[in-house]
Scaffold this motif. Structure first.
Motif, PDB file in Angstrom:
ATOM      1  N   GLU A  16      29.348   1.611  -7.469  1.00 42.78           N
ATOM      2  CA  GLU A  16      29.882   0.342  -7.925  1.00 42.78           C
ATOM      3  C   GLU A  16      31.062  -0.106  -7.061  1.00 42.78           C
ATOM      4  O   GLU A  16      31.309  -1.289  -6.897  1.00 42.78           O
ATOM      5  N   ARG A  39      42.039  -1.936  -2.339  1.00 46.00           N
ATOM      6  CA  ARG A  39      42.869  -2.823  -3.140  1.00 46.00           C
ATOM      7  C   ARG A  39      43.441  -2.075  -4.343  1.00 46.00           C
ATOM      8  O   ARG A  39      44.597  -2.235  -4.711  1.00 46.00           O
ATOM      9  N   LYS A  40      42.591  -1.245  -4.947  1.00 44.82           N
ATOM     10  CA  LYS A  40      43.041  -0.480  -6.116  1.00 44.82           C
ATOM     11  C   LYS A  40      44.132   0.505  -5.741  1.00 44.82           C
ATOM     12  O   LYS A  40      45.093   0.683  -6.472  1.00 44.82           O
ATOM     13  N   ASN A  88      47.265  -1.311  -5.496  1.00 49.32           N
ATOM     14  CA  ASN A  88      47.789  -1.596  -6.834  1.00 49.32           C
ATOM     15  C   ASN A  88      48.435  -0.367  -7.462  1.00 49.32           C
ATOM     16  O   ASN A  88      49.447  -0.474  -8.141  1.00 49.32           O
ATOM     17  N   ASP A  89      47.814   0.810  -7.226  1.00 45.25           N
ATOM     18  CA  ASP A  89      48.380   2.062  -7.747  1.00 45.25           C
ATOM     19  C   ASP A  89      49.792   2.261  -7.249  1.00 45.25           C
ATOM     20  O   ASP A  89      50.700   2.594  -8.009  1.00 45.25           O
ATOM     21  N   LEU A 134      52.171  -0.126  -8.789  1.00 44.42           N
ATOM     22  CA  LEU A 134      52.454   0.296 -10.164  1.00 44.42           C
ATOM     23  C   LEU A 134      53.503   1.399 -10.192  1.00 44.42           C
ATOM     24  O   LEU A 134      54.495   1.317 -10.933  1.00 44.42           O
ATOM     25  N   ALA A 135      53.308   2.429  -9.354  1.00 43.30           N
ATOM     26  CA  ALA A 135      54.240   3.556  -9.316  1.00 43.30           C
ATOM     27  C   ALA A 135      55.631   3.079  -8.924  1.00 43.30           C
ATOM     28  O   ALA A 135      56.627   3.462  -9.548  1.00 43.30           O
ATOM     29  N   ILE A 137      57.301   1.092 -11.791  1.00 47.11           N
ATOM     30  CA  ILE A 137      57.763   1.986 -12.866  1.00 47.11           C
ATOM     31  C   ILE A 137      59.056   2.703 -12.457  1.00 47.11           C
ATOM     32  O   ILE A 137      60.029   2.754 -13.209  1.00 47.11           O
ATOM     33  N   VAL A 138      59.060   3.224 -11.222  1.00 42.38           N
ATOM     34  CA  VAL A 138      60.244   3.951 -10.755  1.00 42.38           C
ATOM     35  C   VAL A 138      61.454   3.023 -10.658  1.00 42.38           C
ATOM     36  O   VAL A 138      62.565   3.391 -11.046  1.00 42.38           O
ATOM     37  N   ILE A 187      62.021   0.284 -12.447  1.00 41.82           N
ATOM     38  CA  ILE A 187      62.487  -0.015 -13.806  1.00 41.82           C
ATOM     39  C   ILE A 187      63.333   1.148 -14.340  1.00 41.82           C
ATOM     40  O   ILE A 187      64.415   0.952 -14.897  1.00 41.82           O
ATOM     41  N   ALA A 188      62.842   2.375 -14.137  1.00 45.24           N
ATOM     42  CA  ALA A 188      63.571   3.550 -14.625  1.00 45.24           C
ATOM     43  C   ALA A 188      64.928   3.672 -13.942  1.00 45.24           C
ATOM     44  O   ALA A 188      65.932   3.982 -14.581  1.00 45.24           O
ATOM     45  N   MET A 189      64.962   3.400 -12.634  1.00 45.94           N
ATOM     46  CA  MET A 189      66.231   3.483 -11.894  1.00 45.94           C
ATOM     47  C   MET A 189      67.216   2.441 -12.413  1.00 45.94           C
ATOM     48  O   MET A 189      68.393   2.741 -12.618  1.00 45.94           O
ATOM     49  N   GLY A 203      67.286   1.206 -15.342  1.00 43.24           N
ATOM     50  CA  GLY A 203      67.718   1.680 -16.649  1.00 43.24           C
ATOM     51  C   GLY A 203      68.813   2.723 -16.537  1.00 43.24           C
ATOM     52  O   GLY A 203      69.814   2.680 -17.255  1.00 43.24           O
ATOM     53  N   LEU A 204      68.628   3.664 -15.609  1.00 44.28           N
ATOM     54  CA  LEU A 204      69.631   4.715 -15.411  1.00 44.28           C
ATOM     55  C   LEU A 204      70.957   4.119 -14.957  1.00 44.28           C
ATOM     56  O   LEU A 204      72.021   4.520 -15.427  1.00 44.28           O
TER      57      LEU A 204
END
Lengths: 134, 167
Positions: free
Chosen positions: A2, A10-11, A14-15, A18-19, A22-23, A25-27, A29-30
């Motif tokens: 498929e 492309r995926k 995107n991965d 995404l990583a 996320i990192v 956003i967490a940074m 936040g810290l």
């Protein structure tokens, strides 16, 4: 199959996005957590959830907290240069001794085996009663 | 009919594989004991495999079965609350990410790992009445992302190798 090669690529892209998102956003936040940190004024020592002692962070203190049956459990607390730490203890795990020194509001050192919590509080917090259960 | 029986049997086997992986993860010593909750999430390799080879319903059943059996064998009501919340949040996120079809198995696994941590931290905040645990969550996010990458790569390898498992 498929999946063809271009969609795989492309995926994968995107991965990675995404990583990274996320990192980041967490940074952020810290950083925010560190920004909101304020220096504390008092060291509150709670035994079994009840505040038993309170020391000012500005004074130099070297004291041993005795807990448990026959007061045989010991935690030696030292306050120096506005920082509090547990320098020795008779508890089996010694996690409290390994904890770095604390000085900011809400930071705490917990000795689970002895049910001792050393917490930094601000001047306006008072000797607070636990919140009422509604 | 025959294929249905086969499906049930394979899902049963995969559930026990997930259980063994849970046990394995429980007996290896914690990576960094000062921050509890850091782990690779080995059972998620199986969940990813089921999600891609069977579908989301099957993935949910295998995951929930695993959580309940682990709680019965090694845990208690408290650990059940933690792992259930983590598993459900992680599953929902993974199903959604699989559906939108924009990410590979690694991306799906990353969101699964991070959401698993988030689910557990939310329960900890409710149970311990402390928002300071939010700080833990941020640290767990880094390790969760890393764990997600590892699990995702393992999962995608397994999916490719087990081509015949396609139902």
């Amino acid at each position: 199959m498929e999946n063809n090669r271009s969609s795989q690529k492309r995926k994968l892209k995107n991965d990675i996005v995404l990583a990274v998102v996320i990192v980041v956003i967490a940074m952020a936040g810290l950083l925010l957590f560190n920004f909101l940190k304020t220096p504390g004024d008092f060291v509150s020592v709670k035994i079994d959830g009840v505040e038993k002692y309170r020391y000012s962070l500005s004074e130099n203190v070297d004291t041993v907290i005795y807990t448990g049956k026959d007061n045989k459990q010991e935690n030696r607390i030292v306050i120096k240069d506005g920082k509090a730490s547990v320098v020795s203890a008779t508890c089996p795990d010694k996690i409290c001794v390994g904890h770095r020194e604390i000085s900011m509001v809400n930071e705490s050192i917990v000795c689970l085996p002895h049910k001792v919590v050393v917490e930094i509080v601000s001047a306006d917090s008072g000797a607070k009663e636990p919140d009422l259960v509604v | 009919m025959k294929s249905k029986t086969k499906k049930i049997a394979i899902l049963g086997v995969l559930t026990s594989v997930a259980l063994v992986l849970s046990y394995l993860e429980a007996i290896i010593p914690p990576i960094y004991s000062a921050v509890p909750g850091i782990k690779v999430g080995l059972p998620n390799i199986v969940i990813i495999l089921v999600l891609y080879r069977f579908g989301f319903k099957q993935a949910i059943s295998v995951s929930l079965m695993r959580v309940f059996i682990v709680a019965l064998l090694f845990g208690n009501a408290m650990t059940l609350a933690y792992s259930l919340s983590g598993a459900i949040l992680s599953l929902l996120a993974m199903v959604l990410f699989r559906r939108i079809d924009k990410f590979s198995q690694v991306g799906v696994s990353i969101i699964g790992g991070v959401m698993h941590n988030l689910g557990q931290v939310l329960v900890a905040i409710v149970l311990l009445h402390s928002t300071l645990i939010g700080y833990y969550m941020l640290i767990l996010t880094f390790t969760g992302t890393l764990a997600g990458v590892v699990v995702g790569i393992a999962g995608s390898l397994l999916i490719r190798r087990l081509e015949k498992l396609k139902m």
